[in-house]
Design an enzyme around this catalytic site. Structure first.
Site, PDB file in Angstrom:
ATOM      1  CG  HIS A 157      -2.016   0.925   1.302  1.00 13.92           C
ATOM      2  ND1 HIS A 157      -2.421   1.679   0.243  1.00 13.92           N
ATOM      3  CD2 HIS A 157      -2.802   1.318   2.353  1.00 13.92           C
ATOM      4  CE1 HIS A 157      -3.397   2.487   0.617  1.00 13.92           C
ATOM      5  NE2 HIS A 157      -3.643   2.299   1.901  1.00 13.92           N
ATOM      6  CG  HIS A 168      -4.396   0.868  -8.082  1.00  8.97           C
ATOM      7  ND1 HIS A 168      -5.727   0.815  -7.781  1.00  8.97           N
ATOM      8  CD2 HIS A 168      -3.830   1.728  -7.202  1.00  8.97           C
ATOM      9  CE1 HIS A 168      -5.952   1.621  -6.760  1.00  8.97           C
ATOM     10  NE2 HIS A 168      -4.813   2.185  -6.377  1.00  8.97           N
ATOM     11  CG  ASP A 186       2.885   4.545  -3.823  1.00 11.40           C
ATOM     12  OD1 ASP A 186       2.874   5.653  -3.269  1.00 11.40           O
ATOM     13  OD2 ASP A 186       2.146   3.611  -3.484  1.00 11.40           O
TER      14      ASP A 186
HETATM   15  N1  ACO Z   1       4.712  -6.586 -10.507  1.00 14.67           N
HETATM   16  C1  ACO Z   1       4.602  -7.770 -11.134  1.00 14.67           C
HETATM   17  N2  ACO Z   1       3.459  -8.486 -11.217  1.00 14.67           N
HETATM   18  C2  ACO Z   1       2.390  -7.951 -10.634  1.00 14.67           C
HETATM   19  C3  ACO Z   1       2.416  -6.703  -9.963  1.00 14.67           C
HETATM   20  C4  ACO Z   1       3.643  -6.017  -9.929  1.00 14.67           C
HETATM   21  N3  ACO Z   1       3.744  -4.827  -9.318  1.00 14.67           N
HETATM   22  N4  ACO Z   1       1.184  -6.423  -9.483  1.00 14.67           N
HETATM   23  C5  ACO Z   1       0.416  -7.458  -9.824  1.00 14.67           C
HETATM   24  N5  ACO Z   1       1.128  -8.384 -10.516  1.00 14.67           N
HETATM   25  C6  ACO Z   1       0.627  -9.614 -11.124  1.00 14.67           C
HETATM   26  C7  ACO Z   1       0.298 -10.642 -10.054  1.00 14.67           C
HETATM   27  O1  ACO Z   1       1.405 -11.464  -9.769  1.00 14.67           O
HETATM   28  C8  ACO Z   1      -0.829 -11.387 -10.733  1.00 14.67           C
HETATM   29  O2  ACO Z   1      -0.262 -12.227 -11.707  1.00 14.67           O
HETATM   30  P1  ACO Z   1      -0.900 -13.682 -11.994  1.00 14.67           P
HETATM   31  O3  ACO Z   1      -2.267 -13.390 -12.546  1.00 14.67           O
HETATM   32  O4  ACO Z   1       0.023 -14.314 -12.956  1.00 14.67           O
HETATM   33  O5  ACO Z   1      -0.949 -14.372 -10.659  1.00 14.67           O
HETATM   34  C9  ACO Z   1      -1.595 -10.308 -11.482  1.00 14.67           C
HETATM   35  O6  ACO Z   1      -0.622  -9.291 -11.760  1.00 14.67           O
HETATM   36  C10 ACO Z   1      -2.750  -9.714 -10.716  1.00 14.67           C
HETATM   37  O7  ACO Z   1      -2.238  -9.164  -9.507  1.00 14.67           O
HETATM   38  P2  ACO Z   1      -2.962  -9.222  -8.114  1.00 14.67           P
HETATM   39  O8  ACO Z   1      -1.909  -9.367  -7.057  1.00 14.67           O
HETATM   40  O9  ACO Z   1      -4.064 -10.233  -8.136  1.00 14.67           O
HETATM   41  O10 ACO Z   1      -3.619  -7.779  -8.061  1.00 14.67           O
HETATM   42  P3  ACO Z   1      -4.177  -7.084  -6.772  1.00 14.67           P
HETATM   43  O11 ACO Z   1      -5.270  -6.212  -7.230  1.00 14.67           O
HETATM   44  O12 ACO Z   1      -4.486  -8.070  -5.703  1.00 14.67           O
HETATM   45  O13 ACO Z   1      -2.936  -6.223  -6.239  1.00 14.67           O
HETATM   46  C11 ACO Z   1      -1.418  -4.487  -5.866  1.00 14.67           C
HETATM   47  C12 ACO Z   1      -2.781  -4.876  -6.420  1.00 14.67           C
HETATM   48  C13 ACO Z   1      -1.292  -4.944  -4.407  1.00 14.67           C
HETATM   49  C14 ACO Z   1      -1.271  -2.972  -5.900  1.00 14.67           C
HETATM   50  C15 ACO Z   1      -0.314  -5.151  -6.712  1.00 14.67           C
HETATM   51  O14 ACO Z   1      -0.427  -4.714  -8.053  1.00 14.67           O
HETATM   52  C16 ACO Z   1       1.076  -4.889  -6.181  1.00 14.67           C
HETATM   53  O15 ACO Z   1       1.538  -5.608  -5.295  1.00 14.67           O
HETATM   54  N6  ACO Z   1       1.802  -3.849  -6.710  1.00 14.67           N
HETATM   55  C17 ACO Z   1       3.111  -3.501  -6.219  1.00 14.67           C
HETATM   56  C18 ACO Z   1       3.007  -2.716  -4.923  1.00 14.67           C
HETATM   57  C19 ACO Z   1       2.507  -1.319  -5.154  1.00 14.67           C
HETATM   58  O16 ACO Z   1       2.968  -0.585  -6.018  1.00 14.67           O
HETATM   59  N7  ACO Z   1       1.556  -0.924  -4.311  1.00 14.67           N
HETATM   60  C20 ACO Z   1       0.983   0.425  -4.337  1.00 14.67           C
HETATM   61  C21 ACO Z   1      -0.433   0.382  -4.792  1.00 14.67           C
HETATM   62  S1  ACO Z   1      -1.071   1.996  -4.915  1.00 14.67           S
HETATM   63  C22 ACO Z   1      -1.354   2.417  -3.325  1.00 14.67           C
HETATM   64  O17 ACO Z   1      -1.667   1.654  -2.467  1.00 14.67           O
HETATM   65  C23 ACO Z   1      -1.207   3.793  -3.002  1.00 14.67           C
END
Ligand code: ACO
Length: 436
Positions: free
Chosen positions: A268, A307, A363
Site C-alpha cells: 500500500h 493497482h 507511488d
Molecule cells: N509486478 C509484477 N506483477 C504484478 C504486480 C507487480 N507490481 N502487481 C500485480 N502483478 C501480477 C500478479 O502477480 C498477478 O499475476 P498472476 O495473474 O500471474 O498471478 C496479477 O498481476 C494480478 O495481480 P494481483 O496481485 O491479483 O492484483 P491485486 O489487485 O491483488 O494487487 C497491488 C494490487 C497490491 C497494488 C499489486 O499490483 C502490487 O503488489 N503492486 C506492487 C506494490 C505497489 O505498487 N503498491 C501500491 C499500490 S497503490 C497504493 O496503495 C497507493
C-alpha cells in the site's frame, strides 16, 4: 425501463428468488433467504480481499479504474491539482463543497491553530530510538493523542468529531516533522501558522540556523499538489481499516493510528519507499531487462506498478510525472527518473504487464520527486499519511453518520476440523505437525 432485479434459481431446491439490483449491486443479505431447509444458515457470498464487494455507499471520491478517472466530490483531480491549495481540497473532502473565500480563511487559521502539539508528546517522542522508522513514530504518537484528548471518545457528538478532525489535520505535519528531526538529532522547530500548511511543514523539516527559512515556491507548490493527489482514494486498504476500526466506535486517534499501520505496508503506501530501493538496486539502465525478467519469473514485484482498481493509467501518476519535471528544474534531475522512465517504457510494451493491465501507480514517481526534494526514503510513506488523514477522517465521519453502518464484522467459511474430543498430553505422542 428494464426491471432492476436479479432472478436466481437454486439448483439444489429448484426454488427461484428475485432480489432487487440497486446501483449495480445486490445486497448480500438478500441471499440469506436462499436455503436448502429451515436449519440451513442461508447463502453467503465468499469474497477474500473484497475483490467484488462494496462495503459502503460514499459521496466522497469517485474512481473509474477502467477509464482512469478520479474525482473528489465530483471535481476532477486534474482541476483540483491545478487550481487549489491542499487545505481547500481538505475542506472540500470534509464538508462536501468548496469553501468560499471567507470560509477558507477561517478554515486555514483553524487548522493552523491546532498545529501545535502538547509538550509531553514531544518528550514521549524523545523515547524512540534514534533510527526508529518515522511511520512507527507517527503511528504511535497519533494513537497517544487519544490520551491527551479523552473527550475524543464522544464520537457521536458532531462538535467533538469536528474538533478532533481539525486537531488531527493540524497536528499531522508537526508530528511528521518532529519524527524526521528526531532521527537526525536536530532540535524541533515549532509550527509557524503564518506560513500555511505545506510551507510550515517544510519550515519544521528543514530550518537550520538561518533566521528565516524560505521554502522554494516551486517545491512548495509541488508538495501541495502531491498532498492533493494523496488526500483520498475511496475504499483502499487504510481507509477500509479506518472505517472498520472506527465502526467499533473507537476514538479517532486510535482509529487513525490503525489506518497509518495499514498504510505502512509495502503493498500500500509503503510502496513509494520500496520503489526507491528497487531503483537503487537496478542502478543502471542496462540492468533493466534482467530485472524485468526476474519480475516475470515471479522473483519479485515491480514496485509502483499495478493497482487493485486502476486497470488503466493511474491519473495521479500522470500529474506526478509533470510535477517531477518542474521539481527537477529546481533541484537538478534525479538520475533515478531515467531508470523509472525506461522501466515504464519496457513494462508498458511487455506482454506480461499488458495482459495483467499493470501500469505505474501513484507511488512509482512520487518517491523520485521526494528524494530530489531532500527526503530520505523512510519519510515517503509519512508524506502519504499526512494528506490521507483528511480522506480517512472524511470517510470516518461519513461512516458514523450512515444509518446502514454497524460494527464491521465479516463472515467466514470455516474449513477447520469437525468437532473432536480433547486429547490428554500423555496420549499426544512425541511430535506433531502444527500449522503456525
Ligand atoms: N509486478 C509484477 N506483477 C504484478 C504486480 C507487480 N507490481 N502487481 C500485480 N502483478 C501480477 C500478479 O502477480 C498477478 O499475476 P498472476 O495473474 O500471474 O498471478 C496479477 O498481476 C494480478 O495481480 P494481483 O496481485 O491479483 O492484483 P491485486 O489487485 O491483488 O494487487 C497491488 C494490487 C497490491 C497494488 C499489486 O499490483 C502490487 O503488489 N503492486 C506492487 C506494490 C505497489 O505498487 N503498491 C501500491 C499500490 S497503490 C497504493 O496503495 C497507493
Amino acid at each position: 425501463m428494464a426491471d432492476e432485479s436479479l432472478t436466481i434459481t437454486d439448483n439444489r431446491t429448484q426454488k427461484t428468488y428475485t432480489v432487487p439490483i440497486e446501483k449495480g449491486t445486490v445486497r448480500a443479505m438478500d441471499l440469506r433467504q436462499i436455503k436448502t431447509g429451515p436449519d440451513d444458515f442461508g447463502l453467503m457470498t465468499y469474497d477474500p480481499a473484497f475483490m467484488n464487494t462494496a462495503s459502503c455507499k460514499s459521496a466522497i471520491t469517485y474512481l473509474d479504474g477502467d477509464a482512469g478517472i478520479l474525482r473528489y466530490r465530483g471535481y476532477p483531480i486534474e482541476q483540483l491539482a491545478e487550481n487549489c491549495t491542499f487545505l481547500e481540497v481538505a475542506y472540500l473532502l470534509l464538508h462536501g463543497e468548496l469553501p468560499t473565500e471567507t470560509e477558507l480563511e477561517k478554515w486555514n487559521s483553524e487548522i493552523m491553530y491546532h498545529s501545535l502539539i502538547h509538550e509531553n508528546v514531544k518528550s514521549f517522542m524523545g523515547g524512540f530510538h534514534y533510527d526508529a522508522h518515522p511511520m512507527g513514530i507517527l503511528m504511535s504518537t497519533v494513537a497517544a493523542l487519544a490520551t491527551f484528548y479523552p473527550e475524543s471518545r464522544n464520537i457521536h457528538d458532531p462538535a467533538s468529531r469536528r474538533l478532533q478532525t481539525v486537531r488531527l489535520v493540524g497536528k499531522m505535519p508537526t508530528l511528521a516533522a518532529f519524527a524526521y528531526r528526531h532521527r537526525l538529532g536536530m532540535p524541533y522547530i515549532y509550527p509557524d501558522p503564518d506560513l500555511g500548511y505545506t510551507r510550515n511543514y517544510m519550515n519544521m523539516l528543514w530550518k537550520r540556523t538561518e533566521p528565516k527559512y524560505a521554502a522554494n515556491d516551486v517545491l512548495a507548490r509541488a508538495l501541495e499538489v502531491l498532498f492533493i493527489l494523496h488526500a483520498d482514494h475511496e475504499q483502499n486498504c487504510s481507509t477500509s481499516t479506518m472505517r472498520a476500526v472506527g465502526s467499533s466506535t473507537a476514538d479517532p486517534y486510535a482509529t487513525a493510528a490503525a489506518a497509518i499501520a495499514a498504510l505502512s505496508g509495502p503493498l500500500h503506501g509503503g510502496a513509494n519507499e520500496e520503489v526507491l530501493h528497487m531503483l537503487h538496486l537496478i542502478g543502471e539502465k542496462q540492468n533493466i531487462p534482467a530485472y524485468i525478467q526476474s519480475v516475470k519469473d515471479g522473483k519479485h514485484k515491480l514496485m509502483g506498478f499495478g493497482h487493485r482498481v486502476y486497470k488503466n493509467y493511474d491519473p495521479r501518476a500522470r500529474i506526478i510525472k509533470q510535477v517531477a519535471s518542474e521539481v527537477f528544474e529546481v533541484t537538478g534531475r534525479n538520475p533515478k527518473i531515467d531508470i523509472a522512465l525506461e522501466l515504464e517504457k519496457i513494462a508498458l510494451s511487455d506482454e506480461y504487464f499488458i495482459k495483467r493491465k499493470l501500469y505505474p501507480n501513484v507511488d512509482f514517481y512520487s518517491g523520485i520527486i521526494y528524494e530530489a526534494m531532500g527526503f530520505n526514503p523512510d519519510q515517503f510513506t509519512v508524506l502519504f499519511g499526512i494528506p490521507r488523514t483528511v480522506g480517512w477522517l472524511a470517510q470516518w465521519q461519513e461512516m458514523l453518520q450512515d444509518p446502514e453502518q454497524k460494527i464491521a464484522r465479516p463472515r467466514q467459511v470455516y474449513i477447520g476440523p469437525d468437532s473432536r474430543d480433547f486429547v490428554p498430553m500423555w496420549q499426544r505422542g512425541k511430535t506433531q505437525t502444527v500449522n503456525a
